[in-house]
Motif scaffolding. Sequence first.
Motif, PDB file in Angstrom:
ATOM      1  N   ILE A  32      28.009   6.462  12.787  1.00  0.00           N
ATOM      2  CA  ILE A  32      27.103   5.506  13.408  1.00  0.00           C
ATOM      3  C   ILE A  32      26.336   4.799  12.296  1.00  0.00           C
ATOM      4  N   THR A  33      26.179   3.495  12.406  1.00  0.00           N
ATOM      5  CA  THR A  33      25.491   2.700  11.389  1.00  0.00           C
ATOM      6  C   THR A  33      24.232   2.079  11.981  1.00  0.00           C
ATOM      7  N   VAL A  34      23.113   2.263  11.307  1.00  0.00           N
ATOM      8  CA  VAL A  34      21.837   1.692  11.772  1.00  0.00           C
ATOM      9  C   VAL A  34      21.102   1.075  10.587  1.00  0.00           C
ATOM     10  N   ASN A  35      20.185   0.180  10.897  1.00  0.00           N
ATOM     11  CA  ASN A  35      19.314  -0.411   9.879  1.00  0.00           C
ATOM     12  C   ASN A  35      17.949   0.256   9.919  1.00  0.00           C
ATOM     13  N   GLY A  36      17.368   0.440   8.763  1.00  0.00           N
ATOM     14  CA  GLY A  36      16.015   0.989   8.673  1.00  0.00           C
ATOM     15  C   GLY A  36      15.125   0.055   7.875  1.00  0.00           C
ATOM     16  N   GLU A  37      13.862  -0.012   8.253  1.00  0.00           N
ATOM     17  CA  GLU A  37      12.916  -0.881   7.566  1.00  0.00           C
ATOM     18  C   GLU A  37      11.724  -0.081   7.065  1.00  0.00           C
ATOM     19  N   GLY A  38      11.273  -0.424   5.876  1.00  0.00           N
ATOM     20  CA  GLY A  38      10.102   0.225   5.305  1.00  0.00           C
ATOM     21  C   GLY A  38       9.252  -0.780   4.565  1.00  0.00           C
ATOM     22  N   SER A  39       7.952  -0.648   4.665  1.00  0.00           N
ATOM     23  CA  SER A  39       7.061  -1.580   3.977  1.00  0.00           C
ATOM     24  C   SER A  39       5.837  -0.850   3.448  1.00  0.00           C
ATOM     25  N   VAL A  40       5.277  -1.395   2.398  1.00  0.00           N
ATOM     26  CA  VAL A  40       4.074  -0.849   1.767  1.00  0.00           C
ATOM     27  C   VAL A  40       3.131  -2.017   1.485  1.00  0.00           C
ATOM     28  N   ASP A 158       9.886   1.547  -4.243  1.00  0.00           N
ATOM     29  CA  ASP A 158      10.517   2.860  -4.065  1.00  0.00           C
ATOM     30  C   ASP A 158       9.932   3.583  -2.851  1.00  0.00           C
ATOM     31  N   GLN A 159       8.623   3.455  -2.658  1.00  0.00           N
ATOM     32  CA  GLN A 159       8.011   4.045  -1.462  1.00  0.00           C
ATOM     33  C   GLN A 159       8.553   3.370  -0.203  1.00  0.00           C
ATOM     34  N   ALA A 160       8.730   2.056  -0.253  1.00  0.00           N
ATOM     35  CA  ALA A 160       9.272   1.331   0.891  1.00  0.00           C
ATOM     36  C   ALA A 160      10.710   1.758   1.163  1.00  0.00           C
ATOM     37  N   ARG A 161      11.480   2.050   0.109  1.00  0.00           N
ATOM     38  CA  ARG A 161      12.861   2.508   0.287  1.00  0.00           C
ATOM     39  C   ARG A 161      12.899   3.853   1.016  1.00  0.00           C
ATOM     40  N   THR A 196      12.166  -9.167  -3.716  1.00  0.00           N
ATOM     41  CA  THR A 196      10.971  -9.739  -4.325  1.00  0.00           C
ATOM     42  C   THR A 196       9.968 -10.129  -3.252  1.00  0.00           C
ATOM     43  N   PRO A 197       8.753  -9.621  -3.326  1.00  0.00           N
ATOM     44  CA  PRO A 197       7.772  -9.974  -2.303  1.00  0.00           C
ATOM     45  C   PRO A 197       7.429 -11.456  -2.338  1.00  0.00           C
ATOM     46  N   VAL A 198       7.183 -12.018  -1.171  1.00  0.00           N
ATOM     47  CA  VAL A 198       6.764 -13.409  -1.074  1.00  0.00           C
ATOM     48  C   VAL A 198       5.252 -13.467  -1.194  1.00  0.00           C
ATOM     49  N   PHE A 199       4.780 -14.199  -2.152  1.00  0.00           N
ATOM     50  CA  PHE A 199       3.352 -14.217  -2.429  1.00  0.00           C
ATOM     51  C   PHE A 199       2.661 -15.292  -1.609  1.00  0.00           C
ATOM     52  N   ARG A 200       1.610 -14.919  -0.942  1.00  0.00           N
ATOM     53  CA  ARG A 200       0.828 -15.892  -0.199  1.00  0.00           C
ATOM     54  C   ARG A 200       0.009 -16.728  -1.176  1.00  0.00           C
ATOM     55  N   ALA A 201      -0.279 -17.937  -0.800  1.00  0.00           N
ATOM     56  CA  ALA A 201      -1.017 -18.839  -1.679  1.00  0.00           C
ATOM     57  C   ALA A 201      -2.097 -19.570  -0.911  1.00  0.00           C
ATOM     58  N   LYS A 202      -3.140 -19.907  -1.609  1.00  0.00           N
ATOM     59  CA  LYS A 202      -4.218 -20.709  -1.032  1.00  0.00           C
ATOM     60  C   LYS A 202      -4.319 -21.996  -1.843  1.00  0.00           C
ATOM     61  N   THR A 203      -4.466 -23.125  -1.159  1.00  0.00           N
ATOM     62  CA  THR A 203      -4.519 -24.410  -1.828  1.00  0.00           C
ATOM     63  C   THR A 203      -5.931 -24.965  -1.797  1.00  0.00           C
ATOM     64  N   PHE A 204      -6.389 -25.448  -2.948  1.00  0.00           N
ATOM     65  CA  PHE A 204      -7.703 -26.072  -3.050  1.00  0.00           C
ATOM     66  C   PHE A 204      -7.480 -27.564  -3.206  1.00  0.00           C
ATOM     67  N   LEU A 223       5.168  -5.433   0.692  1.00  0.00           N
ATOM     68  CA  LEU A 223       6.499  -5.349   0.088  1.00  0.00           C
ATOM     69  C   LEU A 223       7.405  -4.602   1.052  1.00  0.00           C
ATOM     70  N   SER A 224       8.526  -5.219   1.410  1.00  0.00           N
ATOM     71  CA  SER A 224       9.399  -4.661   2.441  1.00  0.00           C
ATOM     72  C   SER A 224      10.817  -4.458   1.926  1.00  0.00           C
ATOM     73  N   VAL A 225      11.474  -3.449   2.485  1.00  0.00           N
ATOM     74  CA  VAL A 225      12.861  -3.141   2.154  1.00  0.00           C
ATOM     75  C   VAL A 225      13.610  -2.846   3.451  1.00  0.00           C
ATOM     76  N   THR A 226      14.836  -3.340   3.551  1.00  0.00           N
ATOM     77  CA  THR A 226      15.706  -3.037   4.686  1.00  0.00           C
ATOM     78  C   THR A 226      16.975  -2.382   4.157  1.00  0.00           C
ATOM     79  N   VAL A 227      17.387  -1.285   4.780  1.00  0.00           N
ATOM     80  CA  VAL A 227      18.606  -0.586   4.375  1.00  0.00           C
ATOM     81  C   VAL A 227      19.533  -0.429   5.574  1.00  0.00           C
TER      82      VAL A 227
END
Length: 237
Positions: A32-40, A158-161, A196-204, A223-227
Amino acid sequence: MMIRPIFAAALVASTALPALADDIARQDTPAITVNGEGSVTAPPDLAQIDAGVASDAKTAREAAEANNTAMARVLQALKTAGIADKDVQTSRLSLQPQYAQNRPGQPAVTGYRASNRVTIKLHDVAKVANVIDTVVAAGANDVGNVFFSVAEPSKLLDQAREKAVADARRKAEIYAKAAGVTLGQPLNVAEDGALTPVFRAKTFAAPMAAGAPTPVAQGEETLSVTVSVTWAIKAAQ
């Protein structure tokens, strides 16, 4: 003379047989194949600011000279504020004609705009507001994006993994129980997507009023990882 090549080909074929047999056996194994998600989540510890000067004048030379003078003041202010030279990098340098708007026929050149912009790297995110105020006070009138990030995301990833694999096991156990089978060993683990995490930005868009500190909210980075994990299954005992 043809014996050696034939023998070599036979040897290669014989050494490949165990791997081929293992692949066939794995394909025949109920699974059986499943996807798992982890984020920190973590507070950012690195920031980047885009700041510079845009100067307008009648001639290209006047615009360039005015811009050079103004940008020198901004760079000196950064140095006085303790920003290392290695953390300041030119990101845009331009000199362009300006044209009259809404005029019929060939547009006429009304002047020139010189622009010089740098990217400033800050290893202390608490200094972001002060640095913005410093460059604006020194004459910067082109302050753009502020990017927050995590300087060393490897340990967090690694924690997210670990969380992602645990999530995959949790889902697999639910499916196995619902199907009336027992979950066995993982047969394959594959990491999906870019990490690679997507960095939020603020514009002045414009400098703040004199005397009013620039408000900056750094928030948190996620930071998120999907396996994708394939588990062997067998009939319940």
